[in-house]
Enzyme design. Structure first.
Site, PDB file in Angstrom:
ATOM      1  N   HIS A   1       3.088 -38.990  12.672  1.00  0.00           N
ATOM      2  CA  HIS A   1       2.340 -40.249  12.488  1.00  0.00           C
ATOM      3  C   HIS A   1       2.113 -40.726  11.219  1.00  0.00           C
ATOM      4  CE1 HIS A   1      -1.190 -43.063  13.592  1.00  0.00           C
ATOM      5  NE2 HIS A   1      -1.492 -42.918  12.315  1.00  0.00           N
ATOM      6  N   GLU A   2       1.817 -39.841   9.978  1.00  0.00           N
ATOM      7  CA  GLU A   2       1.504 -40.106   8.735  1.00  0.00           C
ATOM      8  C   GLU A   2       2.935 -40.669   8.216  1.00  0.00           C
ATOM      9  OE1 GLU A   2      -1.254 -41.246   7.796  1.00  0.00           O
ATOM     10  OE2 GLU A   2      -2.379 -40.623   9.512  1.00  0.00           O
TER      11      GLU A   2
ATOM     12  N   HIS B   1       4.006 -43.891   8.682  1.00  0.00           N
ATOM     13  CA  HIS B   1       3.020 -44.986   7.593  1.00  0.00           C
ATOM     14  C   HIS B   1       4.130 -45.178   6.291  1.00  0.00           C
ATOM     15  CE1 HIS B   1      -0.317 -46.019   9.819  1.00  0.00           C
ATOM     16  NE2 HIS B   1      -0.762 -45.017   9.992  1.00  0.00           N
TER      17      HIS B   1
END
Length: 626
Positions: A417-418, A421
């Protein structure tokens, strides 16, 4: 839920990114042994500044530049060249300032107990307010020039066309909500005190609330702070889960009045700013920068409520699979099927790289290089800020990631997820100039959730047993529950809080807890037991201090799932449409960026598709169970 990207904006006439300290939903699990072994942060901040003295020099340079920026007042209308000169100088100072802030913010989060780091962070917040005051004249002066003159300057100057046109046009669009220079300076000066409620809440959680220590059924002792809670709330033993929630929320409940006072002050600050800027509501003010139609927010809430029967059905499936007589709130976190497989940091990296192969070789190559560098602080340790985020505001350097991982699938999902980003920031920065690189919040969660969907798809394909398949389907179900239904519930709560504040209703910890309890009961259904003390959970969600942020998790998982399915079922064309969304950064309004890629978020369709996908996942699990 996952804490996310910390990016924001500086400046008024142009989009100038700055990490604004956006908090996020606390998440993360523990890896205490390795945290103890490493003894400190694992990222390398030397890429920002090699020493504190170098940082201090840069901070002073920004402060010294502010009178020069103020002196440009009155020059924007002289010529296209004079406008370009002023905006370029403001942008250059902003870029340096963003780097100064990122460094101070990261150092502060390494150990919240170190007062010197907190003081440096506070210095930068004060400088942020001063920067706003020094440049507050830009929007009123731009508006005074009139649309025709501004457009004439844009047409006459290449830098204005390529770097500042979008920001200038946004300023013209916001004319009725822009004050005169004195009013804008006053609101800019108010930014620091208006951030006080969030700071108070953070300090309560980080240092003042005496989190209890509990002994679990296996003899382990756990301190129930935010990290300890998130680590143990999915305990396989039901009595342990109850002990954890009773202890965590019970202790938080003792501070209900203080936490309520902090939230009430934050809400009143939002109302103050909305009224000062002539918006009809706080929601309208929050959606205006990205030109997101209010109907998107309300359609999301309406479609989520329409899909609640499927959510209730999933809870009954959960009750059945966990062999429980009934469902309590402390039963929502344990996996439907347990899996003891551990994932090391190397495993997380290698598997994530395989999972995102549908995004193409260039994406995989960039991600491979980034994950091999010292850009990440992965493990929890005492004093470290909880949760997870990506800070991509140091344009021209690289993103930084703060994580609190556990060696499990949840940790790997956070990892993917990160880094989604981070790839969003890297791709945007590789194409867009600084002024257009900062992607809006509305699109900020798409890359991260798309990565999660691709990871779940890959793990399901690799699963060799029925139990593995049910595990990954169950985790996917939980991902959709947590990121779509739960965030939509948060969005509904946040809207209700602001409506209460706007109506002048009494705001207190008790009244907010009562509203939240009603929502918990409706979202979880008539056959789900919600223990009243757990309704203090609203105070556990720091994203409520970022006005109307959380709804974008739900819109983003809808969009991210749509793009992931499009890529998996399509080819290079679908992949490039998606990557173009990431490369676009903040160069256009987010709804328009998505429409260009074939996705219209103003209709009910994306949310109905997500609910249908949720239903199909329940169907698959039931079919495997027989």
């Amino acid at each position: 839920m996952i804490e996310t990207d910390r990016r924001g904006a500086l400046g008024l006439a142009a989009a100038l990114p700055l990490a604004s300290g956006l908090p996020a939903l606390l998440a993360g699990t523990a890896h205490a042994a390795e945290a103890a072994a490493t003894g400190g942060a694992q990222w390398d901040l030397n890429d920002l500044y090699p020493t504190l003295d170098a940082w201090e020099t840069a901070r002073k340079q920004v402060a010294a530049a502010l009178p020069r920026l103020s002196a440009y007042k009155g020059t924007l209308g002289q010529s296209a060249g004079s406008m370009r000169k002023a905006l370029e100088d403001i942008s250059d100072v902003s870029r340096t300032f963003a780097r100064v802030y990122v460094y101070a913010s990261l150092r502060a989060d390494e150990d919240v107990r170190v007062s010197a780091n907190q003081e440096r962070n506070a210095q930068v917040m004060d400088l942020y307010a001063a920067f706003g005051e020094a440049t507050a004249w830009t929007a009123p002066e731009t508006l005074a020039l009139g649309r025709d003159k501004v457009e004439g300057f844009i047409a006459a100057d290449k830098a204005l066309q390529t770097r500042f046109a979008y920001g200038l046009r946004k300023t013209m669009r916001d004319a009725e909500h822009t004050l005169d220079a004195k009013g804008e300076a006053l609101l800019a000066a108010a930014s620091s005190p208006l951030s006080g409620p969030e700071t108070i809440r953070q300090q309560l959680f980080s240092s003042d609330i005496p989190w209890p220590e509990v002994t679990l059924s296996d003899g382990r002792k756990t301190r129930l702070d935010a990290q300890g809670y998130s680590l143990t709330r999915d305990a396989p033993n039901r009595a342990d889960r109850k002990t954890v929630m009773d202890g965590f929320f019970g202790e938080m409940g003792k501070f209900e009045s203080s936490l309520g006072a902090a939230m009430a002050a934050k809400l009143k600050g939002d109302v103050f700013e909305a009224r000062a800027r002539n918006y009809k509501s706080c929601l309208a003010m929050a959606l205006a920068p990205g030109a997101v139609p209010e109907g998107v927010y309300r359609t999301l809430v309406a479609e989520t409520n329409a899909g609640l029967p499927q959510l209730h059905r999933s809870f009954e499936l959960r009750r059945r699979m966990l062999n429980l007589p009934d469902m309590h709130y402390y039963d929502i976190y344990p996996p439907l099927v347990s899996m003891d497989r551990k994932f090391t940091l190397t495993d997380m990296r290698n598997i994530t790289l395989k999972a995102v192969e549908p995004l193409g070789p260039d994406y995989v190559k960039r991600l491979g290089a980034a994950t091999a560098a010292k850009w990440m602080d992965p493990w929890p340790r005492p004093g470290k800020r909880p949760g997870a985020y990506m800070n991509g505001s140091a344009y021209g350097v690289h993103p930084y990631l703060l994580l609190n991982l556990g060696e499990n699938y949840d940790g790997m999902t956070t990892y993917a997820h990160e880094w989604g980003h981070a790839m969003h920031s890297l791709l945007a920065d590789s194409v867009q100039p600084y002024e257009l690189s900062d992607y809006p919040i509305f699109t900020a969660e798409i890359a991260s959730t798309c990565n999660e969907v691709l990871l779940a798809h890959y793990m399901l394909e690799q699963a060799k047993t029925k139990e593995e398949k049910i595990y990954y389907l169950g985790m996917r179900l939980e991902g959709m529950r947590g990121t779509f239904f739960r965030q939509a519930m948060f969005a509904e709560f946040e809207l209700k809080m602001h409506e209460m504040a706007e109506a002048g209703d009494g705001l207190s910890g008790e009244s907010l807890t009562r509203v939240y309890l009603d929502l918990l009961k409706r979202y979880h259904g008539p056959n789900f037991v919600i223990d009243a003390p757990y309704a203090i959970e609203w105070a556990y969600i720091p994203h409520f201090y970022s006005t109307f942020y959380v709804y974008q998790y739900a819109t983003s998982i809808s969009a991210g799932t749509w793009f992931a399915q499009s890529i998996l079922n399509g080819g290079k064309a679908e992949r490039e449409l998606y990557l173009d969304v990431l490369r676009a950064g903040g160069s256009a309004d987010p709804v328009d960026i998505l429409k260009k890629a074939g996705l219209d978020m103003t209709t009910p369709d994306p949310y109905r598709a997500l609910v249908a996908d949720f239903k199909a996942t329940v169907d698959q699990i039931e079919a495997l169970l027989g």
